[in-house]
Design an enzyme around this catalytic site. Structure first.
Site, PDB file in Angstrom:
ATOM      1  N   GLU A  81       1.985   9.254 -10.635  1.00  0.00           N
ATOM      2  CA  GLU A  81       2.288   8.003  -9.949  1.00  0.00           C
ATOM      3  C   GLU A  81       3.120   8.292  -8.701  1.00  0.00           C
ATOM      4  O   GLU A  81       3.790   7.418  -8.168  1.00  0.00           O
ATOM      5  CB  GLU A  81       3.002   7.007 -10.869  1.00  0.00           C
ATOM      6  CG  GLU A  81       4.282   7.500 -11.511  1.00  0.00           C
ATOM      7  CD  GLU A  81       4.927   6.428 -12.384  1.00  0.00           C
ATOM      8  OE1 GLU A  81       5.542   5.510 -11.816  1.00  0.00           O
ATOM      9  OE2 GLU A  81       4.818   6.515 -13.616  1.00  0.00           O
ATOM     10  N   CYS A 113       3.223   6.079 -16.293  1.00  0.00           N
ATOM     11  CA  CYS A 113       3.463   7.331 -17.026  1.00  0.00           C
ATOM     12  C   CYS A 113       2.347   7.683 -18.009  1.00  0.00           C
ATOM     13  O   CYS A 113       2.387   8.744 -18.629  1.00  0.00           O
ATOM     14  CB  CYS A 113       4.802   7.255 -17.771  1.00  0.00           C
ATOM     15  SG  CYS A 113       6.222   7.054 -16.667  1.00  0.00           S
ATOM     16  N   GLY A 150      20.546   1.371 -10.729  1.00  0.00           N
ATOM     17  CA  GLY A 150      20.608   1.334 -12.179  1.00  0.00           C
ATOM     18  C   GLY A 150      19.775   2.424 -12.823  1.00  0.00           C
ATOM     19  O   GLY A 150      20.112   2.944 -13.884  1.00  0.00           O
ATOM     20  N   HIS A 235       6.650   9.908 -25.264  1.00  0.00           N
ATOM     21  CA  HIS A 235       6.949   9.810 -23.840  1.00  0.00           C
ATOM     22  C   HIS A 235       8.460   9.614 -23.708  1.00  0.00           C
ATOM     23  O   HIS A 235       9.049   8.790 -24.402  1.00  0.00           O
ATOM     24  CB  HIS A 235       6.215   8.624 -23.219  1.00  0.00           C
ATOM     25  CG  HIS A 235       6.728   8.250 -21.865  1.00  0.00           C
ATOM     26  ND1 HIS A 235       6.753   9.140 -20.817  1.00  0.00           N
ATOM     27  CD2 HIS A 235       7.263   7.090 -21.401  1.00  0.00           C
ATOM     28  CE1 HIS A 235       7.276   8.541 -19.752  1.00  0.00           C
ATOM     29  NE2 HIS A 235       7.584   7.298 -20.085  1.00  0.00           N
ATOM     30  N   LYS A 244      14.726   5.400 -30.025  1.00  0.00           N
ATOM     31  CA  LYS A 244      14.793   3.970 -30.360  1.00  0.00           C
ATOM     32  C   LYS A 244      13.479   3.522 -30.991  1.00  0.00           C
ATOM     33  O   LYS A 244      13.469   2.773 -31.976  1.00  0.00           O
ATOM     34  CB  LYS A 244      15.079   3.153 -29.100  1.00  0.00           C
ATOM     35  CG  LYS A 244      16.484   3.298 -28.546  1.00  0.00           C
ATOM     36  CD  LYS A 244      16.653   2.477 -27.275  1.00  0.00           C
ATOM     37  CE  LYS A 244      18.047   2.633 -26.683  1.00  0.00           C
ATOM     38  NZ  LYS A 244      18.219   1.865 -25.429  1.00  0.00           N
TER      39      LYS A 244
END
Length: 385
Positions: A81, A113, A150, A235, A244
């Site tokens: 990308e 991605c 951020g 990923h 998570k």
């Protein structure tokens, strides 16, 4: 007889510069633990303007290709990308720099991605139809969000190269991939914008939800359960992200399965903690890290892979490790590459970050790295070989 198709060889390359995340945290007046523990990053790869996705892709691929490979490769696919041209594929330049035989198809694939996985699946299907050939797949990217933004601590750069063939020597893929597409604006970059737009909370939520949805459907269709897997590779935009998602499916699993899968996850993020976000290459950098750092894996072990690209496309698929796969790994080369990088001060990093290549200005450039940009002439980049 079932044909085995998968990854025969693989390697990664990251630029020879990095920033320490503690230094970055202090410079941004942030508690270092927010970066070191909160997102799980220790270092972040940084590239000068003379090094781009072609530079990374070529350096990654040259580690694994023999003269026989160059003769048999009939397709070169780059997932990225971070394209350097709106029309011409970086794969065409890569094809020339590597000296691959001329009767090969070369092109780029884009979907955030996920592009590297799309390229890999295209390659696998091609080999199943043309078992005598080989395909070079490279996932190469530069993740940039802007200074003091951020997303700054989740930047990175680099490439992963994979040679796909029959009778692979590292991992043979099962015909069980399952993809999920949802039109969601969690991360996007309109044409002409230098940096992506990011809805951080939505991106995290979509990533986790996508994994749960795909995993539930995959287990139904494949009849596989978590206990069947030796490890899962994710990923990794930052190393806590995959964890998570993983934690979201561990409830109800045996203590043995939970401990085993979590321990392997830590092995899979060792390189990403030092390199940062490789976008399309992140899943496959994680796979290399897993295979080179988890010493108790063995031939026949089932490995699950979760790919995710914002926007959003997700996919889960699996493969089995091949006998003596360890002999094909480049652990020493990879360790030396990471160890021999130069640590930048924050001032040096900010200067390098802000120094951009102007393709509208003819110029000569100095950089000792192989395949770095040597000059720009009439908007065309020339590379050292």
């Amino acid at each position: 007889m079932t044909m085995n198709v998968g990854i025969d060889k693989m390697s990664f390359f990251v630029p020879p510069y990095f920033v320490d995340m503690t230094d970055l945290a202090v410079a941004r007046d942030v508690d270092p633990n927010k970066f070191l523990i909160g997102i799980g990053q220790d270092q972040m790869a940084v590239n000068p303007k003379t090094q781009d996705i072609v530079t990374f892709a070529t350096n990654a691929a040259k580690n694994i290709l023999s003269a026989e490979d160059l003769d048999k490769i009939d397709m070169v696919i780059v997932g990225t990308e971070s394209g350097i041209d709106e029309s011409k594929a970086s794969a065409v330049v890569l094809h020339r720099l590597l000296g691959i035989q001329k009767f090969a198809r070369s092109f780029e694939i884009k979907e955030a991605c996920y592009g590297g996985t799309a390229a890999l699946q295209f390659a696998v299907n091609h080999i199943r139809n043309h078992p005598e050939s080989k395909v070079l797949v490279v996932a190469s990217d530069i993740a940039k969000y802007g200074l003091a933004s951020g997303g700054e601590p989740t930047q990175g750069a680099g490439a992963v190269a994979m040679l796909v063939s029959t009778d692979p020597k590292i991992i043979a893929f099962n015909d069980d991939s399952l993809a999920l597409t949802q039109d969601i604006y969690d991360f996007w970059r309109p044409v002409g914008h230098d940096y992506p737009m990011v809805d951080g909370p939505l991106s995290t939520e979509t990533y986790i939800q996508s994994f749960q949805t795909v995993w539930q459907e995959y287990t139904k269709r494949s009849q596989h359960a978590l206990a069947d897997f030796a490890a899962l590779s994710f990923h990794i935009p930052y190393t806590k992200m995959g964890k998570k998602a993983l934690l979201a499916i561990l409830e109800g699993e045996s203590e043995e399965a939970q401990n085993r899968i979590l321990a392997k996850y830590e092995k899979s993020i060792a390189y990403s903690r030092k390199a940062g976000n490789l976008y399309t290459g992140s899943l496959y950098l994680g796979l290399i890290s897993l295979l080179e750092n988890a010493e108790d894996l063995k031939a026949g072990d089932l490995i699950g892979l979760f790919s995710y690209g914002s926007g959003a496309v997700a996919e889960f698929f699996s493969g089995r490790l091949v006998e003596d796969y360890q002999e094909q790994l480049l652990k020493t080369k990879h360790a030396e590459q990471l160890a021999h990088r130069k640590q930048l001060t924050i001032e040096e990093y900010e200067t390098m970050f802000s120094d951009r290549l102007d393709v509208d200005k003819d110029a000569e450039y100095e950089d000792t790295l192989a395949y770095s940009i040597s000059s720009v002439r009439n908007t065309v980049r020339e590379y050292r070989s």
